[in-house]
Write an enzyme that holds these catalytic residues in place. Sequence first.
Site, PDB file in Angstrom:
ATOM      1  N   CYS A   1      44.347  36.262  45.445  1.00 48.41           N
ATOM      2  CA  CYS A   1      44.151  34.982  44.746  1.00 48.41           C
ATOM      3  C   CYS A   1      45.107  34.729  43.593  1.00 48.41           C
ATOM      4  O   CYS A   1      45.866  33.758  43.622  1.00 48.41           O
ATOM      5  CB  CYS A   1      42.722  34.890  44.240  1.00 48.41           C
ATOM      6  SG  CYS A   1      41.568  34.564  45.554  1.00 48.41           S
TER       7      CYS A   1
HETATM    8  C1  UDX Z   1      39.885  36.725  41.633  1.00 48.48           C
HETATM    9  C2  UDX Z   1      38.941  35.919  40.726  1.00 48.48           C
HETATM   10  O1  UDX Z   1      38.362  36.804  39.760  1.00 48.48           O
HETATM   11  C3  UDX Z   1      37.859  35.220  41.546  1.00 48.48           C
HETATM   12  O2  UDX Z   1      37.060  34.418  40.693  1.00 48.48           O
HETATM   13  C4  UDX Z   1      38.536  34.345  42.598  1.00 48.48           C
HETATM   14  O3  UDX Z   1      37.552  33.726  43.413  1.00 48.48           O
HETATM   15  C5  UDX Z   1      39.474  35.175  43.465  1.00 48.48           C
HETATM   16  O4  UDX Z   1      40.426  35.865  42.625  1.00 48.48           O
HETATM   17  P1  UDX Z   1      39.802  39.071  42.905  1.00 48.48           P
HETATM   18  O5  UDX Z   1      41.217  38.792  43.305  1.00 48.48           O
HETATM   19  O6  UDX Z   1      38.840  39.558  43.923  1.00 48.48           O
HETATM   20  O7  UDX Z   1      39.127  37.772  42.236  1.00 48.48           O
HETATM   21  O8  UDX Z   1      39.845  40.213  41.767  1.00 48.48           O
HETATM   22  P2  UDX Z   1      39.801  40.299  40.177  1.00 48.48           P
HETATM   23  O9  UDX Z   1      38.719  41.223  39.807  1.00 48.48           O
HETATM   24  O10 UDX Z   1      39.818  38.988  39.532  1.00 48.48           O
HETATM   25  O11 UDX Z   1      41.189  41.045  39.882  1.00 48.48           O
HETATM   26  C6  UDX Z   1      42.435  40.474  40.228  1.00 48.48           C
HETATM   27  C7  UDX Z   1      43.557  41.370  39.760  1.00 48.48           C
HETATM   28  O12 UDX Z   1      43.629  41.397  38.340  1.00 48.48           O
HETATM   29  C8  UDX Z   1      43.418  42.833  40.201  1.00 48.48           C
HETATM   30  O13 UDX Z   1      44.688  43.346  40.564  1.00 48.48           O
HETATM   31  C9  UDX Z   1      42.914  43.531  38.949  1.00 48.48           C
HETATM   32  O14 UDX Z   1      43.251  44.890  38.906  1.00 48.48           O
HETATM   33  C10 UDX Z   1      43.633  42.740  37.868  1.00 48.48           C
HETATM   34  N1  UDX Z   1      42.966  42.803  36.559  1.00 48.48           N
HETATM   35  C11 UDX Z   1      41.731  42.240  36.407  1.00 48.48           C
HETATM   36  C12 UDX Z   1      43.607  43.411  35.496  1.00 48.48           C
HETATM   37  O15 UDX Z   1      44.720  43.931  35.624  1.00 48.48           O
HETATM   38  N2  UDX Z   1      42.968  43.429  34.285  1.00 48.48           N
HETATM   39  C13 UDX Z   1      41.754  42.855  34.089  1.00 48.48           C
HETATM   40  O16 UDX Z   1      41.254  42.892  32.950  1.00 48.48           O
HETATM   41  C14 UDX Z   1      41.107  42.261  35.191  1.00 48.48           C
END
Ligand code: UDX
Length: 434
Positions: free
Chosen positions: A263
């Site tokens: 996403c």
């Molecule tokens: C995301 C959105 O959170 C969700 O609302 C939307 O519908 C789809 O995209 P997702 O891709 O499943 O969800 O994962 P998410 O937990 O948001 O993490 C995305 C990326 O950001 C991951 O690579 C994660 O490791 C990274 N991340 C997340 C960080 O590096 N630091 C953080 O504090 C949070």
Amino acid sequence: MGFVGLNLAAFLASRKVRTVGIEINKDILTSLNAGKPQFYERGLESMVKSTLKSKNLIFSGNVEDILGSDIVFVCVGTPSLHDGSIDLSALKKVSEKIGKTMSVDSRWRLIVIKSTVTPGTTSNIVLPILESSSSKKCGKDFGLVMNPEFLREGSAVKDTKIPHLIVIGGANTKDNTFLRSFYSTIYGRALPKVMITSPTTAEMIKYANNAFLATKISFINSIANICQHLPGTDVEQIAQAIGYDPRIGPLFLKAGPGYGGSCFPKDVSALLSFCKNMGIDPKLVSATHQVNLNQPYEVVRLVERALNGILGKVISILGLAFKKNTDDIREAVSIKIISHLLKNGAIVKVHDPMAINRVKSVFGNSIEYFDKADQCIKNSECCLILTEWDEYKDLKPELFIKVMTSPIIIDARRVLDAEEFEKKTQYFAIGRGK
Ligand code: UDX
């Protein structure tokens, strides 16, 4: 029946809504009929199995099977094209199929766009296709609503059961009311806040939501990159401290190797490309994207500095999935980092509790795969942690000292106890100044 569609279908069926999950890929359909999703998501397989058994959920390969239904949720993928812009081809194709199918009966039904689409798509692309292929009028013969999805991988089942918000973006009051009362029946007293908006506002909410979260991550990664040059600083403590400010909040401030997944990278790129076409330059979104493109190379620089060059060095990597509790490697930083390491002559060994098979299809025999973390780090000169799997948190410095050629550890996810590891090993971490 991708990520959003399958979660939604199984959830609705679990609430006793008779649901048809439509999937045109024959292999995926066969496996779904056997109760097996094509990806791992905690709790999903058992929900699919039980709803199949109860017959509230059936799978079908024919779009024509929407004829028996009152609501059609469109959950097709909207991936990135090479230039980062959104690929709407699946959405256009399915809209046409739905329209053609609807032309044969006179039943009123609601079409709900769940796919993430750039602002204006529902009204300017989907609506005209539905109308022309069905020879019917939206607002009279059928309804159309944009209803973005906010679920996260790894907690998708829970997020679907307990969403924080429902956004209903329809041009007609009847359509909005219909979907609202449907959700109200499904969720009962647990119905979350429902916001009624225009279709274009609903589309923009989804992009603003993801771009804001991505910005939080790129912001804290920028702070982490500064901290690395400031001995004695630690981004973890900084994130914790600013997170106590209620205006900032603690979530999505975890510094790391950059965001990946299906996403954030795609949606930020699509928003940028959409704005470019309109002659708008959203500088902050652009900076978020640039910081993220660079972040895996900040990790690579830590490895290169610690090893004094990587040519011929044996590097073990713990964690390949884009985040924990999933086998998804879409836009995972591990892929970028492994490619860079291989290109520069390193020997790479990898471990992941779930994503190994997917990574095998990318790198084949050019890297070594291990089922166990301790086997992976054995005889390596540097260990790089790229996914925050819980099992890595339990690894002790003594293990690294015992099995590695030299205990150099690069913790890109901040999973290990920094103070303990710094005392006993050569430990470097994102955002920890040395
Ligand atoms: C995301 C959105 O959170 C969700 O609302 C939307 O519908 C789809 O995209 P997702 O891709 O499943 O969800 O994962 P998410 O937990 O948001 O993490 C995305 C990326 O950001 C991951 O690579 C994660 O490791 C990274 N991340 C997340 C960080 O590096 N630091 C953080 O504090 C949070």
